[in-house]
Design a protein around this motif. Structure first.
Motif, short mmCIF file in Angstrom:
data_model
loop_
_atom_site.label_atom_id
_atom_site.label_comp_id
_atom_site.label_asym_id
_atom_site.label_seq_id
_atom_site.Cartn_x
_atom_site.Cartn_y
_atom_site.Cartn_z
N LYS A 7 -5.04 -1.75 -4.93
CA LYS A 7 -4.17 -0.15 -4.61
C LYS A 7 -4.84 0.76 -5.88
O LYS A 7 -5.06 1.76 -5.64
N TYR A 12 0.81 -0.91 0.06
CA TYR A 12 0.17 -0.03 -0.16
C TYR A 12 0.79 0.95 -0.57
O TYR A 12 0.52 2.25 -0.96
N THR A 23 -2.46 -6.29 -2.69
CA THR A 23 -2.67 -5.36 -2.65
C THR A 23 -2.61 -3.90 -3.57
O THR A 23 -3.11 -3.00 -3.99
#
Lengths: 296, 340, 553
Positions: free
Chosen positions: A174, A111, A170
């Protein structure tokens, strides 16, 4: 709604194929037996290693003792049955602990990215540079024998896989429009992570992790076999094989059946994993569905 | 030229860093986790002086970062400590066991490669038939089998019950003495051919079959599945499809266009399974009394011979990294698309 | 582009293969004769003339690897071949209770047992060609005493060694002792050549300085040790000598095979000639095999459970007695050893002088519960006891599991911990400083260095023996008794035995340790090995006296 339908298709695919269905039965059976074994075992004292019986040493398989008896006259079947509880405990422990370490690292690295992310992923890569099991061996040798140490050693060699998986997921999530929207709306990062990133990035990881339980059982058994796993008289399957090795020329059943139990359980998990992979692959799915005659 | 020196250099530099990473992790595990590493190192019955000496050897009197650099230096110089069990330097011990393991692993991979590709091709040609299903189940079982248990069972059935093949040791002492066999390279199969010693060659071959077969199970399954997947993919590619439409014989397509493409991914999959196989060798060697690094490591584990265990682990890990690099390089030479 | 690369690699591979094949082929062709019969590991004088097939080869599988090769300090597994390469002044046969002359032909002691004179054998040469004289005896034993390691303590009573003439040597003792037994010790009593370098390094490079029937030709302690017949050994020329056989093996190999299952397979398949350890449940089956011969002989090795006498609640003698009554001795022998052991009676094993039959504890759970209640624990102990044993030893493991199972019946929980011997010993050592931190129960083997009850009683129960008294037992009266007994051994045997009896009675009452079983040893050999029974001597554990074997192959 859309999602629910997809899961239903996957499930129906698995149930329709006899092999996949069988693997599902094995896995569910293992979990049920593992949870209830302490109540189920026909000879609890034998299973826990609290007794012995001179007259019953080395009895071949019979109705009374379906898998025979061992060097101390204990019922091998009971010990294997109870062993499933330990295997379940080890598998859940290892996977749980590995997820517990791997997910935060993967999410943070994925992230936030940047230097922290790179550093975290470099550390992960360092762990991945070891062949599987080898890191667990050296850790178990350093920590000493015991159930807890075994779980810790395996989990530490295991988490990098999940960290990597979560990181990739992720990264994908994202950049999804809804995350961008949330960012523009001014939601704090913590909220975005917990509301959007984690739920979406986690599903595939959890599925993967659940299916990895077979490998965890296999590796734990290997460690016990070479003497860095659990301590006797714990009826862990790998240790049971190693104990049976002592008298394998004379009484093959003592080593044979625990190994068979490992094999069947791990095959169950791996076949199921295979079925999942297949049904998750859209191209393959279409062919299978066509062959099965399912209308889409 | 599809061959980039730049890429190779880059990959080799990366290898150095990966090895450094491996050494760093083992440093943490062996020096920082134990409360008093010198006790583990000095071993049993150690006197105060011996423990003090071990402290010096491990440089525990210096700051941690200095310790790490000295640790690297010791590693490169081959100062890996003294095994408690054998009383000789771990470095020489490990070196002397390497060839036995390599011989076993190479034979195992050879079997895995040949049989795996064949099986994979059959599965791909008969995809979705019962043969394919059967092969799939066999490969899943093969990848799930506890290798130590398989070793025990194979040894029991073939070595003991049927008595077809000898099930322990590398070579018979009696034959060695009678024929005056003397290892040169340490690879008995090669040495015996060089010396024209047929008796030793046959004996060594007979003895390597069972452990190599057991050890080849996992890489075999991996390469079979990889071959199948790649073959199916190739067959579904447009130009191959059109070849089929033109009515080219299946065999030509198979050998000329498809099989070639499978070599790279299969080598890659074998490289991946190398790590698993070499750790499996710990158990297989233990069962078959094969005097390689796995046997040495397993014995050291059983007697908690700490320096020896660490030496084996580092050696195997570094080998693994090197194999991975080599596989990547082969990959990139044959298929430049990989180089990103 | 891609195709080009592939063909390049293919060409490279083909070139490499051709090069290797050519190289190998050239090497092979360039050899003058097929190098089939050139023994290189064994240095026989004229290898091409002696057809090597007629050589009698015996392979002995040892469970443990060899340790060191220094005859002065070695105190472990290497006894296996030291006994064949080196000789002491005397051998001892405990089963017939007699000494067999080795390097000494005769010996005598003064009445008070403080002066011993040995008359040495003439015409003996060491493997380096040096003739054997009194000088060698003096120098060897003095070196052992000086180095002070391993079993050097056996020479404690010796004040000085005097050379009377080339073939007579006198030992002057500080106090009376049975020097004949000491001279026949299984460790630390070897005589070696005074003309060789004799440094630990020199020995551990695989050199030997012995005078025995075999020479060390290959020293690879982890894998194999190869011995070759020493043709000039005096014993071969002495037809009546009981420690020599005309058909002894020419080559004796000690092969390290680390598990009993494999040893059994190898001996059944005829790949080895003698197995040291086999899974005991198979003994009956092996006995029925006409190709095999099973030798079962008593040994002086016994297994005990040492109790931490300084840690509550085990510091209470009633608790210790309760434990002693709650151990199923007969069942342990049946299960752990498949019956191939004898229930112990006191810490001195069956067959040794100083062993008495009155010290067995009765297995009686009622009595155990009563004693436990008397000690103040009517419902059992609230603390879990830690029992340690050596990992990998299946007999110890089964014994430990049985003890744990049985003690649980009187309310004592036991946590079994397999450890390496070193770890175990280090933990136990800490018990002298801090008994609370050490183990509670310790499964422990003992075997004597030389044949005396004192060896057992001193090492495990005397407070002066910090290394092996891992019960942390201290009892001045017991210590006085055994010290007096040992000094009487060389003078008044029956009085000494009486004192040993009293000392063991004290141990029986105090229970610092529970003796479990006295081992019966099993060796399995091929049927063509004559005299295998004779080649096993309990005073020298694990040794096969190869020189007495008669190979009928």
């Amino acid at each position: 709604m859309e999602k629910f339908k997809q899961q239903k298709i996957i499930l129906s695919l698995i149930i329709r194929k006899p092999i996949s269905f069988l693997s599902l039965i094995i896995v569910l059976g293992f979990i049920v037996v593992g949870l209830t074994a302490p109540i189920l075992v026909p000879y609890p004292e034998d299973a826990w290693g609290l007794t012995y019986n001179v007259e019953k040493r080395f009895q071949p398989p019979s109705i009374e003792h379906p898998f025979g008896t061992d060097a101390l006259g204990r019922d091998v079947f009971s010990r294997i049955l109870l062993g499933s509880s330990f295997s379940l405990m080890i598998a859940v422990g290892v996977i749980g602990l590995a997820l517990f370490i791997g997910i935060p690292i993967g999410v943070i690295a994925g992230y936030y990215g940047g230097r922290v992310g790179t550093l975290l992923m470099r550390i992960t890569d360092m762990f991945l540079a070891f062949p599987p099991l080898l890191l667990a061996i050296v850790l178990a040798a350093t920590l000493g024998r015991g159930l807890l140490n075994l779980i810790i050693a395996l989990a530490i060699s295991w988490w990098p896989w999940y960290a990597r998986l979560v990181y990739v997921q992720t990264n994908t999530v994202k950049n999804m429009p809804y995350v961008d929207a949330a960012k523009i709306a001014g939601l704090p990062n913590i909220k975005i992570i917990s509301k959007h990133v984690i739920p979406n990035a986690l599903t595939p990881t959890i599925v993967q992790a659940a299916l990895d339980m077979g490998s965890a059982i296999l590796e734990a058994a290997g460690l016990s076999f070479i003497g860095v796993g659990v301590k006797p008289p714990t009826p862990e399957w790998g240790l049971l094989v190693s104990e049976g090795w002592q008298s394998i020329n004379y009484a093959w059943w003592i080593a044979f059946f625990p190994g068979l139990a490992i094999l069947i359980t791990v095959v169950g998990f791996n076949l199921l994993a295979d079925a999942f992979r297949e049904s998750a692959d859209p191209r393959l799915r279409r062919t299978i569905l066509m062959r099965l005659g399912v209308k889409q | 030229m599809p061959f980039s020196r730049e890429y190779i250099v880059k990959r080799l530099i990366l290898l150095v860093f990966v090895v450094l990473g491996v050494l760093f992790i083992t440093f943490i595990i062996t020096r920082l986790i134990p409360a008093r590493p010198e006790l583990l190192w000095a071993g049993p019955h150690a006197t105060i002086e011996q423990i003090e000496k071990a402290r010096k050897q491990l440089h525990l009197d210096k700051p941690v970062y200095v310790q790490f650099f000295l640790y690297l230096q010791d590693f490169i110089m081959g100062n890996w400590g003294i095994s408690w069990r054998t009383k000789s330097p771990v470095f020489t011990d490990v070196l002397s066991t390497l060839t036995a393991t390599l011989e076993l692993v190479i034979v195992a991979f050879f079997i895995a490669f040949i049989v795996g590709v064949l099986t994979g091709v059959i599965a791909a040609l008969k995809k979705y038939s019962w043969i394919d299903d059967f092969i799939r189940i066999v490969t899943v079982i093969g990848a799930s089998i506890p290798v130590f248990w398989l070793a025990l069972i194979v040894q029991l059935v073939f070595g003991n019950w049927l008595g077809i093949l000898p099930s322990a040791k590398r070579v018979d002492e009696w034959i060695v003495i009678v024929t005056g066999f003397k290892p040169i390279t340490g690879f008995y199969l090669i040495d015996s051919i060089i010396q024209g010693n047929l008796a030793v060659f046959v004996d060594a071959l007979k003895r390597i079959i069972l452990p190599a077969l057991v050890l080849s199970t996992y890489p075999f399954c991996l390469s079979a599945r990889m071959t199948r997947a790649v073959m199916i993919e190739v067959f579904s590619e447009q130009h191959v499809k059109s070849l089929i439409a033109w009515g080219l014989p299946e065999r030509t397509i198979l050998f000329k266009y498809s099989l070639k493409n499978t070599i790279v991914p299969v080598i890659a999959s074998l490289g991946l399974s190398f790590g698993y196989t070499i750790v499996g060798a710990f158990m297989v060697e233990l069962v078959f009394v094969w005097p390689g690094i796995g046997f040495y490591a397993a014995m050291s584990l059983l007697s908690f011979d700490y320096p020896a265990v660490i030496g084996c682990v580092i050696t195997v890990a570094i080998f693994y990294c090197i194999i991975n690099t080599v596989v990547d390089l082969i990959h990139s030479i044959i298929d430049p698309r990989v180089r990103l | 582009m891609y195709k080009k690369a592939l063909s390049k690699v293919l060409v490279a591979i083909i070139i490499i293969v051709i090069a290797v094949v050519l190289g190998v082929g050239l090497y092979y062709v360039s050899l003058p004769t097929p190098p089939t019969v050139t023994p290189t590991t064994i240095t026989t004088p004229t290898p091409s003339q002696t057809p090597s097939v007629t050589k009698k080869l015996v392979i002995y599988a040892s469970l443990s690897e060899m340790t060191t090769a220094d005859p002065s300090t070695e105190f472990s597994n290497s006894i296996l071949w030291l006994c064949l390469v080196y000789e002491p002044l005397l051998w001892y046969d405990p089963l017939e209770n007699k000494f067999i002359p080795a390097l000494a032909e005769r010996w005598e002691s003064s009445k008070d047992g403080t002066v011993w004179t040995f008359y040495l054998r003439k015409g003996v040469v060491f493997h380096d060609g040096t003739p054997f004289t009194a000088e060698a005896v003096k120098k060897s034993i003095e070196r052992t005493i000086e180095l002070g390691q391993g079993a050097a303590f056996i020479w404690d009573p010796v004040e000085k060694i005097e050379i009377v003439d080339d073939y007579t040597v006198t030992f002057i003792l500080k106090y009376p002792a049975a020097l004949d037994s000491i001279a026949a010790s299984s460790y630390g009593a070897w005589i070696f050549s005074p003309r060789t370098p004799n440094t630990p390094e020199w020995f551990n490079q695989g050199n030997d300085a012995g005078s025995g029937p075999y020479k060390l030709v290959k020293w690879d302690p982890e894998n194999e040790v190869i011995l070759e017949k020493f043709e000039d050994w005096w014993g071969w020329k002495l037809p009546s000598y009981e420690m020599a056989s005309p058909k002894a093996p020419d080559i004796f190999i000690v092969k390290i095979v680390k598990d009993a299952v494999t040893q059994e397979r190898l001996v059944v398949a005829g790949e080895i000639d003698i197995a040291e350890y086999i899974p005991l449940e198979d003994v009956d089956r092996l006995k029925a095999d006409p190709n095999l011969k099973v030798v079962i002989k008593p040994s002086f090795q016994n297994l005990l459970m040492l109790i931490n006498t300084k840690k509550p609640p085990l510091d209470n003698v009633l608790v210790r007695r309760a434990i002693a009554h709650a151990i199923p001795y007969e069942d342990i022998v049946k299960i752990a050893r498949s019956g191939l052991a004898k229930v112990a009676s006191g810490p001195v094993p069956t067959g040794m002088p100083g062993h008495f039959e009155d010290f067995r504890y009765r297995y009686d759970l009622e009595e155990a519960r009563r004693l436990l209640a008397e000690a103040g624990y009517p419902t059992g102990l609230d603390k879990t006891l830690v029992l340690v044993y050596t990992a990998g030893d299946v007999y110890e493991q089964r014994t430990s599991e049985l003890i744990a199972a049985s003690l649980s019946k009187i309310g004592i929980k036991v946590d079994i911990r397999p450890m390496s011997w070193e770890e175990q010993w280090a933990l136990a050592q800490s018990g002298w400083e801090n008994p609370e931190m050490a183990q509670d129960l310790f499964i422990f083997y003992w075997w004597p260095t030389y044949i005396t009850p004192f060896d057992f009683l001193y090492n495990m129960f005397h407070s002066g023996s910090k290394a092996f008294n891992l019960c942390y037992y201290e009892n001045p009266e017991f210590e006085r008794l055994i010290e007096e007994a040992v000094s009487l051994e060389g003078v008044d045997k029956s009085k000494a035995l009486e004192l040993y009896y009293k000392a063991q009675k004290i141990l029986y009452e105090d229970v610092p340790a529970v003796p479990l079983w006295d081992m019966i040893e099993v060796r399995v050999g091929r049927a063509y090995l004559g005299n295998l029974e004779k080649a096993v001597n309990p005073a020298y554990p694990t040794v096969i006296f190869a020189q007495v074997l008669s190979v009928e192959k």
